[in-house]
Write an enzyme that holds these catalytic residues in place. Structure first.
Site, short mmCIF file in Angstrom:
data_model
loop_
_atom_site.label_atom_id
_atom_site.label_comp_id
_atom_site.label_asym_id
_atom_site.label_seq_id
_atom_site.Cartn_x
_atom_site.Cartn_y
_atom_site.Cartn_z
N VAL A 190 -11.07 2.84 -2.80
CA VAL A 190 -10.35 2.44 -4.26
C VAL A 190 -11.42 1.11 -4.65
O VAL A 190 -11.86 0.21 -4.09
CB VAL A 190 -9.04 1.86 -4.16
CG1 VAL A 190 -9.06 1.43 -6.01
CG2 VAL A 190 -8.51 2.95 -4.03
N ASN A 248 -13.12 -3.71 2.90
CA ASN A 248 -13.45 -2.21 3.21
C ASN A 248 -14.51 -2.08 1.67
O ASN A 248 -14.46 -2.55 1.09
CB ASN A 248 -13.30 -0.63 3.01
CG ASN A 248 -11.99 -0.95 3.93
OD1 ASN A 248 -11.99 -0.93 5.51
ND2 ASN A 248 -11.25 -0.22 4.14
N HIS A 256 -10.63 -5.42 -3.39
CA HIS A 256 -9.45 -5.41 -2.49
C HIS A 256 -9.34 -5.97 -1.04
O HIS A 256 -9.67 -5.36 -0.24
CB HIS A 256 -7.67 -4.31 -2.37
CG HIS A 256 -8.78 -2.89 -1.71
ND1 HIS A 256 -9.71 -2.57 -3.09
CD2 HIS A 256 -8.80 -2.24 -1.26
CE1 HIS A 256 -10.15 -0.81 -1.66
NE2 HIS A 256 -8.87 -1.00 -0.94
N ASP A 276 0.55 -1.55 -0.50
CA ASP A 276 -0.11 0.09 0.34
C ASP A 276 0.46 1.22 -0.23
O ASP A 276 1.96 1.54 0.84
CB ASP A 276 -1.20 -0.44 1.41
CG ASP A 276 -2.01 1.35 0.96
OD1 ASP A 276 -3.23 0.48 0.63
OD2 ASP A 276 -1.95 2.17 1.36
N HIS A 290 -6.62 -5.90 2.11
CA HIS A 290 -5.58 -5.05 2.92
C HIS A 290 -5.03 -6.50 3.86
O HIS A 290 -5.73 -7.16 4.76
CB HIS A 290 -5.99 -3.99 4.08
CG HIS A 290 -7.13 -3.01 3.49
ND1 HIS A 290 -6.07 -2.25 3.21
CD2 HIS A 290 -7.95 -2.70 2.92
CE1 HIS A 290 -7.03 -1.17 2.78
NE2 HIS A 290 -7.53 -1.44 2.17
P1 AMP Z 1 -9.81 1.45 0.84
O1 AMP Z 1 -9.45 3.14 1.32
O2 AMP Z 1 -10.58 0.41 1.21
O3 AMP Z 1 -10.41 1.10 -0.93
O4 AMP Z 1 -8.52 1.20 0.54
C1 AMP Z 1 -7.75 1.77 -0.92
C2 AMP Z 1 -5.71 1.56 -0.10
O5 AMP Z 1 -4.88 1.66 -1.97
C3 AMP Z 1 -5.57 2.50 0.06
O6 AMP Z 1 -5.02 2.16 1.93
C4 AMP Z 1 -4.51 3.20 -0.49
O7 AMP Z 1 -3.56 4.42 0.11
C5 AMP Z 1 -4.54 2.50 -1.21
N1 AMP Z 1 -4.35 2.83 -2.08
C6 AMP Z 1 -3.85 4.23 -3.85
N2 AMP Z 1 -3.62 4.06 -4.23
C7 AMP Z 1 -2.66 3.59 -4.73
C8 AMP Z 1 -1.25 3.54 -5.52
N3 AMP Z 1 -1.52 4.15 -6.30
N4 AMP Z 1 -0.46 2.09 -4.93
C9 AMP Z 1 -0.62 1.71 -3.35
N5 AMP Z 1 -1.96 1.45 -2.88
C10 AMP Z 1 -2.88 2.63 -3.98
#
Ligand code: AMP
Length: 112
Positions: free
Chosen positions: A94, A85, A98, A28, A100
Site C-alpha cells: 500500500v 516496508n 505506514h 490491520d 506496522h
Molecule cells: P505493506 O505490505 O507494508 O504495504 O502493508 C500493507 C498492510 O495493509 C497489510 O498488512 C494489509 O493487511 C493492510 N491492509 C490493506 N487493506 C487494509 C484495510 N482495508 N484495513 C486494514 N488494513 C489493511
C-alpha cells in the site's frame, strides 16, 4: 487513491486505536500476530523514499504513537516490532506511508 486514503476519509470504516492531528492508527485487516496495528500519517505520502525534512514532526509522531499503541494493546512490556516496508524489495503493498506495530508473540530474526 490508496486504501489508506479511503480509510482516512471514512469511506472504509475502521476503529481508531490511536489518533491525533498528524497520525491515525487502526488494526490491520490481515494480522500476522495477535496485535497488528498500522499507523499512518494523515498527509498522503507514498513511503519513506518520499519523506522530507518538513515531515520531521510527523515522523517523530509515528514512533510516539507506536509507543502509545503498544501500551494500549498491552504489549509494551513484552516487546514488539515496528516495521516500515518500503518499495518492491521491502514488500510494500500500500503506497501510503505506514508503520506496522506487531506483537503479542515472539518474533524471529531475520525477517523473510
Ligand atoms: P505493506 O505490505 O507494508 O504495504 O502493508 C500493507 C498492510 O495493509 C497489510 O498488512 C494489509 O493487511 C493492510 N491492509 C490493506 N487493506 C487494509 C484495510 N482495508 N484495513 C486494514 N488494513 C489493511
Amino acid at each position: 487513491m490508496t486504501v489508506f486514503a479511503r480509510i482516512l476519509r471514512g469511506d472504509i470504516p475502521t476503529v481508531p486505536v490511536y489518533q491525533d492531528d498528524l497520525v491515525y492508527a487502526f488494526d490491520d485487516v490481515n494480522p500476522v500476530a495477535p496485535v497488528h496495528v498500522l499507523i499512518i500519517p494523515r498527509q498522503e505520502i507514498v513511503g519513506l523514499n518520499q519523506v522530507e525534512p518538513s515531515h520531521e514532526a510527523m515522523l517523530g509522531r509515528l514512533l510516539l504513537a507506536a509507543r502509545a499503541v503498544a501500551e494500549k494493546k498491552g504489549i509494551a512490556e513484552g516487546g514488539y516490532r515496528c516495521v516500515i516496508n518500503t518499495g518492491a524489495d521491502g514488500g510494500q503493498s500500500v503506497f501510503h506511508l505506514h508503520l506496522h506495530v506487531i506483537g503479542g508473540r515472539s518474533m524471529s530474526w531475520p525477517p523473510g
